[in-house]
Scaffold this active site. Structure first.
Site, PDB file in Angstrom:
ATOM      1  CB  SER A 103      -0.959  -0.033   1.199  1.00  0.00           C
ATOM      2  OG  SER A 103      -1.901   0.991   1.139  1.00  0.00           O
ATOM      3  CG  ASP A 242      -2.516   4.014  -1.511  1.00  0.00           C
ATOM      4  OD1 ASP A 242      -3.250   3.848  -2.501  1.00  0.00           O
ATOM      5  OD2 ASP A 242      -2.551   3.263  -0.522  1.00  0.00           O
ATOM      6  CG  ASP A 244      -2.836  -0.557  -2.525  1.00  0.00           C
ATOM      7  OD1 ASP A 244      -2.812   0.611  -2.095  1.00  0.00           O
ATOM      8  OD2 ASP A 244      -3.423  -1.489  -1.943  1.00  0.00           O
ATOM      9  CG  ASP A 246      -6.028   0.658  -0.944  1.00  0.00           C
ATOM     10  OD1 ASP A 246      -5.192   1.569  -0.825  1.00  0.00           O
ATOM     11  OD2 ASP A 246      -6.062  -0.332  -0.180  1.00  0.00           O
TER      12      ASP A 246
END
Length: 447
Positions: A103, A242, A244, A246
């Site tokens: 992440s 960010d 990833d 999400d």
């Protein structure tokens, strides 16, 4: 049962240091394969996506080896956002989805997140059963039943089409200049493509991943670079994702940042006005600002708080039949459209609000006055528990007495890093700094 490997969002740690090693990833893959291929047939599928970290190649191969050894067929998506894995798990009729990502963490970390066949993250109970299998000797499939691996080349395009389908029919972004910061992460291709296809003039930041620069001075945790680009180019709005993709932070035309609380406030109010907000309730975590709660109260809406972690937000949403939730950190969950937090989806909804209302981003991004909030982190040595010491406990108790009736205090361990997070809210800035700093000092001394 206490989980040994799984935290608040899968397994996470420093790459090539236990438990984030290739050997461990192979064991995790084999355990997940045995858990989901529970009838011995060869028709079971798993989709695997990843972000742009160098170690993603290693974990992708190790997971594939473990999964195929138990008879699972692996579909490799390559670099795609986490919400794309949730989407494609269901649309490709897979038994499980796996995202390889840490992440917002720096490049040297990595993680493994699981999605069930319904596209939602696995429950604690399912993770506990997989952990039990990791600790045991997983029986491999017979030679004739070893699984196959196949690379899927159009995963991001399927995700892009789904995103565009959530945008109001007939609405375009013509004339809107948008800065999009992809954090050199998983959305570095798909985010600019989607915005351009919808008509925006796109200014790209953080779209040159090299395996090491993910989240490095860019993205939702470092929006300063995108803010400067907005000011330099006269852009109308910024979308900072960010690693990833999400989570998201929205930047207005001055470069000022709107966090997840402000984005949720906007969406909750808009959805409630047209009868779309299920149960007149927004689900958020204990970290969300008191100002958000007051904003909702004034509109006759409700805030349901959960533990920190978007998976807990989603669990509460599903249990209560609610369709909007998220975190201050920028996870925005809209179960009408997606099974997990989706930064680009939330960004598109914000842009739709700009087009629909004709308001500037600065108007839509400031929905309530925040109660002064301070959050500080202290790194602690693995194997220690600073919160269990008498001095830290006494400091926390003293702070709670001082804040009684004036604010609130939240102390917790991070579920993804060896950090103690100390957060307080209080209208009195001096008292706020005093109580946080006194706890931080004692935790640091005990770490």
């Amino acid at each position: 049962m206490t989980r040994k490997f799984f935290g608040t969002d899968g397994v996470r740690g420093t790459a090539n240091i236990y438990p984030m090693t290739a050997d461990m990833a192979l064991r995790i893959g084999a355990a997940a394969g045995r858990y989901f291929r529970n009838d011995g047939s060869n028709g079971h599928r798993v989709v695997i996506g990843k972000d742009t970290r160098l170690s993603g190649y290693m974990f992708e191969n190790a997971l594939t080896a473990g999964l195929t050894s138990t008879g699972m067929n692996v579909l490799l998506l390559g670099p795609v956002p986490t919400p794309a894995v949730g989407l494609l798990t269901t649309s490709m009729r897979a038994d499980v989805g796996i995202m390889i990502s840490a992440s917002h963490n720096p490049h040297h970390d990595n993680g493994i997140k699981f999605f069930g066949p319904d596209g939602f993250k696995l429950s604690d109970a399912a993770e506990e059963q997989i952990e039990a299998l990791i600790a045991s000797d997983v029986e491999p499939a017979k030679a004739a039943n070893i699984g196959r691996a196949k690379r899927i080349d159009d995963g991001r395009f399927r995700y892009a089409e789904r995103l565009k389908a959530t945008f109001p029919a007939g609405m375009r972004l013509d004339g809107l200049k948008v800065v999009v910061d992809c954090a050199n992460g998983a959305a570095y291709k798909v985010a600019p493509e989607v915005l351009w296809e919808l008509g925006a003039t796109v200014i790209k930041v953080g779209v040159d991943p090299d395996g090491f620069n993910i989240n490095d001075g860019c993205g939702s945790t470092h929006p300063e670079r995108a803010a400067q680009v907005i000011r330099d180019t006269g852009a109308d709005v910024g979308i900072c994702l960010d690693g990833d993709a999400d989570r998201v932070m929205i930047l207005d035309e001055t470069g000022a940042v709107a966090d997840g609380d402000q984005i949720m406030a906007l969406m909750a109010a808009r959805w409630a006005a047209v009868g779309r907000l299920q149960g007149d309730t927004l689900v958020a975590t204990v970290m969300s600002n008191l100002g958000l709660e007051r904003f909702l109260d004034a509109k006759g809406l409700h805030l349901k708080r959960t533990a920190v972690g978007d998976r807990y937000v989603v669990e509460a949403m599903r249990a209560g039949g609610f369709n909007l939730g998220g975190e201050q950190s920028g996870h925005i969950v809209m179960t009408d459209y997606a099974t997990t937090g989706d930064g680009l989806l939330a960004g598109l909804q914000f842009l739709a609000a700009m087009i629909d209302t004709g308001h500037k981003a600065s108007v839509l991004a400031r929905n309530f006055d925040t109660v002064p909030q301070m959050l500080k982190n202290v790194r602690f040595t693995a194997g220690t528990d600073p919160l269990a010491t008498k001095r830290v406990a006494a400091s926390i108790a003293d702070a709670e007495i001082k804040l009684n009736g004036k604010g609130r205090l939240l102390i917790r361990k991070s579920g993804t890093e060896p950090l103690i997070r100390v957060m307080a809210e209080c209208e009195d800035d001096t008292l706020l700094a005093q109580v946080v700093d006194q706890i931080i000092a004692e935790v640091a001394a005990a770490s």
